[in-house]
Write a protein that holds these residues in place. Structure first.
Motif, mmCIF file in Angstrom:
data_model
loop_
_atom_site.group_PDB
_atom_site.id
_atom_site.type_symbol
_atom_site.label_atom_id
_atom_site.label_comp_id
_atom_site.label_asym_id
_atom_site.label_seq_id
_atom_site.Cartn_x
_atom_site.Cartn_y
_atom_site.Cartn_z
ATOM 1 N N LYS A 125 11.837 -1.069 -8.415
ATOM 2 C CA LYS A 125 10.607 -0.945 -9.218
ATOM 3 C C LYS A 125 10.778 -1.484 -10.630
ATOM 4 N N ILE A 126 11.289 -2.715 -10.723
ATOM 5 C CA ILE A 126 11.342 -3.389 -12.016
ATOM 6 C C ILE A 126 9.903 -3.551 -12.522
ATOM 7 N N PRO A 127 9.579 -3.055 -13.705
ATOM 8 C CA PRO A 127 8.180 -2.996 -14.154
ATOM 9 C C PRO A 127 7.405 -4.304 -14.020
ATOM 10 N N ALA A 128 7.990 -5.421 -14.479
ATOM 11 C CA ALA A 128 7.250 -6.685 -14.449
ATOM 12 C C ALA A 128 6.839 -7.067 -13.029
ATOM 13 N N LEU A 129 7.717 -6.788 -12.064
ATOM 14 C CA LEU A 129 7.418 -7.134 -10.677
ATOM 15 C C LEU A 129 6.590 -6.049 -9.998
ATOM 16 N N ALA A 130 6.897 -4.788 -10.274
ATOM 17 C CA ALA A 130 6.152 -3.684 -9.665
ATOM 18 C C ALA A 130 4.686 -3.705 -10.087
ATOM 19 N N ALA A 181 17.581 -17.783 6.503
ATOM 20 C CA ALA A 181 18.293 -16.730 5.768
ATOM 21 C C ALA A 181 17.926 -16.751 4.286
ATOM 22 N N LEU A 182 17.830 -17.950 3.707
ATOM 23 C CA LEU A 182 17.471 -18.054 2.292
ATOM 24 C C LEU A 182 16.039 -17.602 2.048
ATOM 25 N N GLY A 183 15.134 -17.973 2.971
ATOM 26 C CA GLY A 183 13.756 -17.517 2.837
ATOM 27 C C GLY A 183 13.651 -16.007 2.936
ATOM 28 N N ALA A 184 14.381 -15.432 3.899
ATOM 29 C CA ALA A 184 14.384 -13.976 4.057
ATOM 30 C C ALA A 184 14.942 -13.306 2.810
ATOM 31 N N ALA A 185 15.992 -13.903 2.226
ATOM 32 C CA ALA A 185 16.605 -13.321 1.023
ATOM 33 C C ALA A 185 15.598 -13.301 -0.127
ATOM 34 N N GLN A 186 14.841 -14.383 -0.274
ATOM 35 C CA GLN A 186 13.850 -14.445 -1.344
ATOM 36 C C GLN A 186 12.777 -13.374 -1.162
ATOM 37 N N LEU A 187 12.258 -13.281 0.050
ATOM 38 C CA LEU A 187 11.134 -12.374 0.300
ATOM 39 C C LEU A 187 11.583 -10.914 0.268
ATOM 40 N N ILE A 188 12.696 -10.623 0.923
ATOM 41 C CA ILE A 188 13.179 -9.235 0.943
ATOM 42 C C ILE A 188 13.658 -8.818 -0.444
ATOM 43 N N GLY A 189 14.323 -9.749 -1.145
ATOM 44 C CA GLY A 189 14.772 -9.428 -2.496
ATOM 45 C C GLY A 189 13.604 -9.057 -3.395
ATOM 46 N N MET A 190 12.513 -9.806 -3.277
ATOM 47 C CA MET A 190 11.319 -9.472 -4.045
ATOM 48 C C MET A 190 10.826 -8.082 -3.677
ATOM 49 N N GLY A 191 10.806 -7.776 -2.362
ATOM 50 C CA GLY A 191 10.338 -6.468 -1.921
ATOM 51 C C GLY A 191 11.200 -5.334 -2.448
ATOM 52 N N VAL A 192 12.518 -5.530 -2.429
ATOM 53 C CA VAL A 192 13.430 -4.487 -2.927
ATOM 54 C C VAL A 192 13.184 -4.230 -4.409
ATOM 55 N N LEU A 193 13.038 -5.303 -5.180
ATOM 56 C CA LEU A 193 12.822 -5.131 -6.624
ATOM 57 C C LEU A 193 11.434 -4.570 -6.933
ATOM 58 N N ASN A 213 0.882 -1.171 0.000
ATOM 59 C CA ASN A 213 0.000 0.000 0.000
ATOM 60 C C ASN A 213 0.917 1.218 0.000
ATOM 61 N N PRO A 214 0.419 2.403 -0.305
ATOM 62 C CA PRO A 214 1.310 3.567 -0.428
ATOM 63 C C PRO A 214 2.196 3.813 0.790
ATOM 64 N N VAL A 215 1.629 3.737 1.989
ATOM 65 C CA VAL A 215 2.435 3.978 3.194
ATOM 66 C C VAL A 215 3.454 2.864 3.383
ATOM 67 N N GLY A 216 3.013 1.612 3.202
ATOM 68 C CA GLY A 216 3.925 0.485 3.363
ATOM 69 C C GLY A 216 5.080 0.538 2.372
ATOM 70 N N ARG A 217 4.778 0.853 1.124
ATOM 71 C CA ARG A 217 5.826 0.941 0.106
ATOM 72 C C ARG A 217 6.846 2.023 0.473
ATOM 73 N N GLN A 218 6.367 3.140 0.963
ATOM 74 C CA GLN A 218 7.265 4.232 1.335
ATOM 75 C C GLN A 218 8.179 3.823 2.484
ATOM 76 N N ARG A 219 7.604 3.155 3.499
ATOM 77 C CA ARG A 219 8.411 2.727 4.645
ATOM 78 C C ARG A 219 9.418 1.649 4.252
ATOM 79 N N PHE A 220 8.984 0.724 3.390
ATOM 80 C CA PHE A 220 9.892 -0.321 2.948
ATOM 81 C C PHE A 220 11.075 0.287 2.209
ATOM 82 N N ALA A 221 10.782 1.198 1.293
ATOM 83 C CA ALA A 221 11.847 1.837 0.521
ATOM 84 C C ALA A 221 12.815 2.585 1.436
ATOM 85 N N ALA A 222 12.277 3.295 2.439
ATOM 86 C CA ALA A 222 13.139 4.046 3.359
ATOM 87 C C ALA A 222 14.002 3.103 4.188
ATOM 88 N N MET A 223 13.415 2.007 4.666
ATOM 89 C CA MET A 223 14.138 1.053 5.490
ATOM 90 C C MET A 223 15.319 0.448 4.734
#
Length: 202
Positions: free
Chosen positions: A173-178, A156-168, A99-109
């Motif tokens: 903001k890779i278009p296909a994923l965003a 650690a591998l699970g966290a990498a998958q989930l956080i990596g997806m969030g970062v992208l 959501n807009p607030v969540g995306r902003q906080r994630f990006a800042a973090m």
């Protein structure tokens, strides 16, 4: 230097505790920080820290401006059927950040984590230990799901998958994923996380 004497309870006490926690986490990392050390840094009795915060997890979430209590997220996930846990984890993750607030906080973090190794270490320790390791331990029900370094590695591998997806999705903001829908991400990422959480042999 830490303030001298004990700060009485008051409207500025919570802010002082958060400021002290931010300094302690930055200096010692998540694992190396204790509530007693935070209380000492803030100049308050340790009981006051417990008065304002249930524990280190909640306090760290406050420092990061995490928009949900990780303990509540774990409780939501343990009620998900075991064979749907990977998909459930993706859904919960997206419900927090998509959501807009969540995306902003994630990006800042994660912008801060990318710029500062100490901040990155705090986030790694927190997500790996407080979310993935705790979830694996809670769902094991005494079953053989690995131990020691095996659980830590899978977390650690699970966290990498989930956080990596969030970062992208939220930062790069890779278009296909965003532009992907929640269901599209769940369908593709869920099975991978399922294997990290509950190996096929378990």
């Amino acid at each position: 230097m830490s303030p001298r004497g004990r700060r009485p309870g008051g409207e500025d006490t919570r802010a002082a505790i958060i400021a002290a926690a931010r300094a302690e986490f930055a200096q010692r990392g998540y694992d190396g920080t204790s509530l007693r050390g935070i209380a000492r840094e803030a100049g308050v009795d340790a009981k006051l820290v417990h008065h304002y915060f249930d524990g280190k997890t909640e306090l760290f979430a406050e420092v990061l401006a995490f928009p949900a209590d990780p303990s509540e997220l774990i409780e939501r996930l343990v009620s998900v059927p075991r064979d749907e846990l990977g998909e459930g984890l993706v859904r919960v993750f997206l419900s927090v950040w998509d959501n807009p607030v969540g995306r902003q906080r994630f990006a800042a973090m994660f912008a801060a984590a990318a710029a500062n190794e100490e901040h990155a270490r705090m986030v790694r320790e927190f997500v790996g230990r407080e979310i993935f390791v705790r979830l694996i331990e809670r769902i094991s029900n005494g079953d053989e799901v690995g131990e020691g370094s095996s659980v830590e590695l899978r977390a650690a591998l699970g966290a990498a998958q989930l956080i990596g997806m969030g970062v992208l999705r939220y930062v790069v903001k890779i278009p296909a994923l965003a532009d992907a829908t929640v269901e599209e991400i769940v369908a593709i990422l869920g099975p991978t996380l399922q294997q990290h959480l509950i190996p096929a042999s378990s």
